[in-house]
Design an enzyme around this catalytic site. Structure first.
Site: not given
Ligand code: TPP
Lengths: 376, 321
Positions: A276, A280, A289
């Site tokens: 990425r 975010h 971070y």
């Molecule tokens: C059930 C849930 N918990 C927490 C969140 C908050 N949240 C949104 S994105 C994220 C990180 C996701 O990381 P990853 O699965 O690696 O996907 P990326 O964003 O890197 O594409 C979090 C913790 C959420 N959307 N849904």
């Protein structure tokens, strides 16, 4: 096409030992990655090169995706998008996988999979509307089986298994494909889905985009596993680890997995190893971070320039042809943006629509109240 | 308010080595809203740590930590993402004391930002407090000011039973006040009078307190005395303070931003109807969200979420009855 052992990278090529040290993690990243094009655009698996038509098609889709990603930032800054999770740098991971589907297949995208949804054919204007937080972005086209971007993590994975089973019950050859991130693969739903899909032999393709981060948490803090594709083994599925910045490789392994699923040979987990590059979301500040330097090597592995180098070198594309393609992609986007700009703002009472097929008496009353409020 | 919460966590970590803070992005990042900012640097990654992204895991692990004698303080990144953990919460969190006849108990705190008003994407603005309040054995706290947030959080951490601590996202950076610097708690189960008045009682909590207070001010200018009561905690609920006020005013408006059907506002209304119906001079009016998912649509979010104008209108309605 059937899967042959020499073209399908097997899970478990990473170094033995699950020590969660950084070194082991980095080694795991480097090992066992299936590639067709090296970062400099050199072909490492000439035997697996798709035809030039496919190469061009994938390049074009990556350019569409990148254009959206770049314009998305600008539009957000201008206040013309409500929020946007960028995916720039992950185009090969999204385009190559989604391009292996047909229009009759299912796509279950996360919020970061704008590029995959566009590749399957979700109209740009609708996608813009979604990130504008307009209900027009929820109106999914009738001719596609793509769901609105999933905001809660991992919940879509078991749903994809269900859609895949339904297709099988109906006797079609359609498959369901679901996306998840490295962070999302920690959720229970991910594991239940893989187990269900294996036990019920669902025609499902699971894409796990390992982009190194779940907001501020690096993959190595997310899990002690160093090769996420190996999780498939525990559920009796094939797991594939692919260079997520090599669109020919992601396309190749996904096409094989889709074909297997269509043939009744069951589900596959594909881990696309990528990065990425951007924050975010547009609201995130990654300097809290991680360092700039960390991302630098990944910029050299850029998926778009990688295929571009190959296309230019082999003459499949020349500078002129590319300029025309870019102009066309930009024009398509601006046209879609104009269309999205014509979507009217929702009327207040629309928030109460589509809750049930028939509004309940309570909802009818609430609608009257709401209209009275708005008029007063 | 977010600084007050950060300070409460800091004080709790310093006071009690059993306190552990964990969740998604709470460590290096200090939380997506910065509620845990700087705490990992100060107390180390054993006591303040990032977990894998898995809410059922976070709550389930916290239950085990609590059973074994630690004081887990978990963060769920948004209340709308609490749902994967509901099995752990509904099946276990509130039942341990009861089903072990107090041999085991769970001194766990779960913090979760909730509510709307800041134009978040889908599911980020949910107000699921009624689900928790409907779960026997768990307490539910929802502060509306920085001093309360600090004092109630310290009380929640000191409490021997599981406590849900909902923090209105809208208030994190919009309300400021001086807060104590030492260990000062605000006891659970005591409502607070935000304004005093003789004509109408407005019962609310969390993000709605500021909205109701603005409505009360508008009503005051029109010569109507509004008593705004901030419940502070839904479980235990301070029924006495509410009933006393109702006995004086005889008119009630209840305000939440959760959907209408089955919300905690209905519990408040039912309690008043049961205990003080003879004092009522008008039907109780609920001002709430609607029975539809909270809309992420920037343009119409403000229609869903109760506004001061809507509350003021409800006040006039009970006056005109
Ligand atoms: C059930 C849930 N918990 C927490 C969140 C908050 N949240 C949104 S994105 C994220 C990180 C996701 O990381 P990853 O699965 O690696 O996907 P990326 O964003 O890197 O594409 C979090 C913790 C959420 N959307 N849904």
């Amino acid at each position: 096409m059937t899967i042959s052992s020499d073209s399908l990278p097997q899970a478990g090529l990473s170094p033995e030992g699950a020590a969660a040290s950084e070194a082991a993690y980095d080694a795991g990243q480097a090992a066992g990655l299936f590639q067709i094009l090296a970062p400099d655009g050199e072909v490492v698996r000439p035997d697996l090169m798709p035809d030039t038509g496919t190469q061009l098609r994938l390049y074009r889709q990556m350019r569409r995706a990148r254009h959206f990603d770049e314009r998305g930032w600008v539009l957000y800054r201008q206040g013309r998008l409500g929020v946007f999770p960028p995916f720039g740098g992950m185009e090969a991971s999204q385009v190559g996988t989604a391009a292996a589907l047909s229009a009759d297949d299912w796509l279950f995208p996360t919020y970061r999979d704008t590029g995959a949804a566009l590749t399957l054919g979700l109209p740009i204007a609708r996608t813009l509307a979604y990130w504008r937080t307009s209900p027009h972005g929820w109106a999914m086209p009738e001719n596609l089986k793509v769901l609105p971007f999933y905001i809660p993590i991992a919940t879509q994975y078991p749903q994809a298994v269900g859609a895949a089973l339904a297709e099988k019950r109906k006797g079609t050859r359609n498959v369901a494909m679901a996306y998840i991130g490295d962070g999302g693969s920690s959720e229970g739903d991910f594991h239940e889905a893989l187990n269900f899909a294996g036990a019920l032999n669902a025609p499902c393709v699971f894409i796990l985009q390992n982009n190194g981060w779940a907001i501020s948490v690096p993959t190595r803090s997310q899990t002690r596993a160093t090769d996420l594709s190996r999780r498939a083994e525990g559920y009796g599925l094939p797991g594939v680890r692919v260079d997520g910045n090599d669109v020919l490789a992601t396309w190749h392994v996904t096409a094989q997995a889709v074909e297997r699923a269509r043939n009744g040979e069951g589900p596959t987990l594909i881990e696309t190893v990528t990065y990425r590059v951007k924050p975010h979301t547009v609201a995130d500040d990654p300097s809290r971070y991680r360092t700039e330097e960390e991302g630098a090597p990944w910029r050299e592995k850029d998926p778009v320039t990688r295929l571009r180098a190959h296309l230019l070198r082999t003459g499949v594309l020349n500078e002129e042809g590319e300029a025309a393609l870019l102009a066309e992609v930009a024009a398509e986007f601006e046209e879609a943006l104009r269309e999205a700009d014509t979507y009217p703002d929702p009327a207040p009472a629309e928030i109460l629509d589509h809750v049930f097929a028939e509004p309940t008496p309570q909802l009818r009353r609430q609608r009257e109240e709401l209209l009275a409020e708005v008029e007063a | 308010m977010v600084a007050a919460i950060n300070d409460a966590l800091d004080v709790a970590l310093a006071r009690d080595p059993d306190v552990h803070i964990f969740g998604e992005d709470v460590g290096v990042m200090g939380g997506v809203f910065r509620a845990t900012d700087g705490l990992q640097a100060k107390y180390g990654a054993e006591r303040v740590f990032d977990t894998p992204l898995a809410e059922a895991g976070i709550v389930g692990m916290g239950i085990g930590m609590g059973l074994a004698g630690l004081k887990p303080v978990a963060e769920i990144q948004f209340a709308g993402f609490l749902y994967p953990a509901l099995d752990q919460i509904l099946s276990h969190l509130g039942r341990f004391r009861h089903r072990t006849r107090s041999r085991y108990h769970l001194p766990m705190v779960i913090r979760a930002p909730y509510g709307g008003g800041v134009h978040t994407p889908e599911q980020h603005a949910d107000s699921p407090e009624a689900i928790l309040a409907h779960t026997p054995g768990v307490k539910v706290v929802i502060p509306s000011t920085p001093a309360d947030a600090r004092g109630l959080l310290l009380a929640a951490i000191a409490d021997p039973d599981p406590v849900f601590f909902f923090e209105a996202i809208k208030l994190y950076r919009s309300v400021k006040e001086e807060v104590p610097t030492d260990y000062v708690t605000v006891p659970l189960g005591q409502a607070r009078h935000v304004t005093r008045g003789d004509d109408v009682t407005v019962v609310c909590y969390g993000g709605m307190v500021e909205v109701a207070t603005r409505a009360a001010e508008a009503a005051r200018q029109a010569g109507i005395g509004v008593e705004v009561i901030d419940l502070r905690t839904l479980v235990p609920m301070d029924t006495d303070t509410v009933l006393e006020s109702v006995q004086k005013t005889g008119r009630v408006v209840v305000v939440t931003e959760a959907p209408r059907t089955g919300g905690f506002h209905s519990e408040i209304s039912a309690t008043i109807a049961e205990e003080a119906i003879e004092f009522l001079r008008a039907p109780i009016v609920r001002v709430t969200g609607y029975d539809a998912p909270y809309p992420p649509f920037t343009a119409i979010e403000d229609v869903y979420r109760p506004s001061a104008v809507r509350v003021a209108r409800a006040v006039r309605k009970v006056m005109a009855y």
